[in-house]
Motif scaffolding. Structure first.
Motif, mmCIF file in Angstrom:
data_model
loop_
_atom_site.group_PDB
_atom_site.id
_atom_site.type_symbol
_atom_site.label_atom_id
_atom_site.label_comp_id
_atom_site.label_asym_id
_atom_site.label_seq_id
_atom_site.Cartn_x
_atom_site.Cartn_y
_atom_site.Cartn_z
ATOM 1 N N GLU A 22 -37.465 13.853 -23.571
ATOM 2 C CA GLU A 22 -37.406 12.417 -23.786
ATOM 3 C C GLU A 22 -37.579 11.663 -22.467
ATOM 4 N N LEU A 51 -32.639 8.702 -21.244
ATOM 5 C CA LEU A 51 -31.368 9.093 -21.857
ATOM 6 C C LEU A 51 -30.369 7.973 -21.585
ATOM 7 N N GLY A 62 -26.696 2.444 -32.187
ATOM 8 C CA GLY A 62 -27.955 2.980 -31.686
ATOM 9 C C GLY A 62 -28.337 2.491 -30.308
ATOM 10 N N ASP A 74 -27.690 7.094 -26.697
ATOM 11 C CA ASP A 74 -28.022 8.397 -27.289
ATOM 12 C C ASP A 74 -26.802 9.306 -27.370
ATOM 13 N N LEU A 75 -25.975 9.261 -26.330
ATOM 14 C CA LEU A 75 -24.765 10.087 -26.263
ATOM 15 C C LEU A 75 -23.604 9.214 -25.820
ATOM 16 N N HIS A 92 -22.832 12.244 -30.599
ATOM 17 C CA HIS A 92 -24.092 11.551 -30.891
ATOM 18 C C HIS A 92 -24.142 11.283 -32.384
ATOM 19 N N ARG A 93 -24.982 10.372 -32.792
ATOM 20 C CA ARG A 93 -25.122 10.097 -34.213
ATOM 21 C C ARG A 93 -25.754 11.290 -34.918
ATOM 22 N N ARG A 124 -29.399 11.011 -35.248
ATOM 23 C CA ARG A 124 -30.159 10.851 -34.004
ATOM 24 C C ARG A 124 -29.780 11.960 -33.021
ATOM 25 N N PRO A 140 -29.987 14.483 -29.972
ATOM 26 C CA PRO A 140 -30.651 14.281 -28.678
ATOM 27 C C PRO A 140 -31.854 15.198 -28.511
ATOM 28 N N GLY A 165 -31.139 15.529 -23.371
ATOM 29 C CA GLY A 165 -29.842 15.100 -23.870
ATOM 30 C C GLY A 165 -29.018 16.253 -24.408
#
Length: 301
Positions: free
Chosen positions: A94, A97, A143, A146-147, A278-279, A282, A284, A288
């Motif tokens: 990614e 982050l 949102g 990310d973490l 994390h969600r 979503r 990572p 992440g």
């Protein structure tokens, strides 16, 4: 008007200067000396002025060469950064982050992992938010991160995947100039009730109405842990703080630990559980995920 100078020529210019000669640059680049010389000559022809003075034993940059060298190095480095970023994206890493961390969490533990993260993933831009209590979880749920490194007391949602981290030890403190700071005997709830308690709060809906550890009738609610710390040092009230944040103050005598009947310190100080999360919808990316595992102690350092 474009001069037609190539990235390779700029790289050769920089390497000749670093190595100190055309022959040394040729060896480093695994090319013939004539190829290096020809590339420099072509660049000089395009610019219209000599870049090296060749009258001495070693080539020396001219005034024009010295002026262009820093720009050439920036172009070469920018190209290398572009290549690294493109390769990372090709590998699914990614580009960014975003982290949100509760203000109570020990930052030294976080920074140790972030330093290694930067070494392993130099192309990943990192953004760090510091929030308190429910605001940390809300940032994650909305949102915007990310973490998140969150507190258990912040009503962790079922929509999060979390892994427990080390608990944070809490300690009730006051300034030695505060009336409670001068009491040597254990303090009961009645002893605390009429003294102003400084309480950490946040503006999120997740912790609304939750008064964890509130024992006094009079309270000041603060959304900033640093402000709470400063007020404690100024003897404006009493309150609990993460032990790692006030250990130095306790050792120096700027703050004193209050002995509460409900929290006998000879047994164990109260703690708050923490987690990295994390969600669920979503997960990572590779960078992440590495950070998550490192913080959770799932991978060897």
């Amino acid at each position: 008007m474009e001069l037609g100078i190539s990235l390779d020529q700029l790289r050769i210019l920089a390497i000749v200067v670093e190595e100190g000669s055309f022959s040394a640059a040729a060896r480093r680049m695994n090319r013939s000396q004539s190829a290096i010389t020809y590339a420099v000559q072509k660049m000089e022809a395009a610019v219209g002025v000599p870049l090296f003075d060749r009258t001495g034993y070693r080539p020396e940059l001219t005034e024009a060469g010295s002026a262009l060298l820093p720009r050439a190095r920036r172009v070469v480095e920018a190209s290398a950064v572009f290549d690294r970023q493109a390769l990372a994206l090709r590998d699914g890493i990614e580009p960014e982050l975003v982290l949100v961390v509760d203000a109570m969490f020990p930052m030294t533990a976080l920074f140790a992992v972030l330093s290694e993260f930067d070494r392993r993933f130099p192309t990943v831009q990192t953004r760090l938010y510091v929030e308190s209590l429910g605001a940390t979880v809300r940032t994650l749920l909305d949102g915007q991160a990310d973490l998140g490194i969150i507190l258990e007391m912040a009503n962790v949602s079922d929509g999060l995947s979390a892994c427990a981290l080390e608990a944070i030890e809490l300690v009730p403190v006051a300034s030695p100039d505060h009336p409670l700071g001068r009491v040597k005997a254990p303090l009961g709830d009645d002893d605390l009730r009429d003294h102003l308690q400084l309480v950490l709060t946040d503006r999120s809906d997740l912790t609304k109405g939750h008064d964890n550890g509130v024992l006094s009738v009079r309270t000041w609610r603060l959304a900033d842990l640093g402000a709470k710390h400063a007020m404690l040092l100024a003897a404006m009230g009493w309150g609990t703080m993460p032990f790692h944040m006030v250990e130095g103050d306790l050792q120096s005598g700027r703050l004193v630990e209050l002995e509460l009947e409900r929290w006998p310190k000879q047994l164990r100080r109260p703690t708050i559980a923490t987690a990295i999360a994390h969600r669920l919808d979503r997960p990572p990316g590779p960078a992440g995920a590495w950070f998550f595992r490192q913080m959770a102690g799932l991978d060897p350092r």
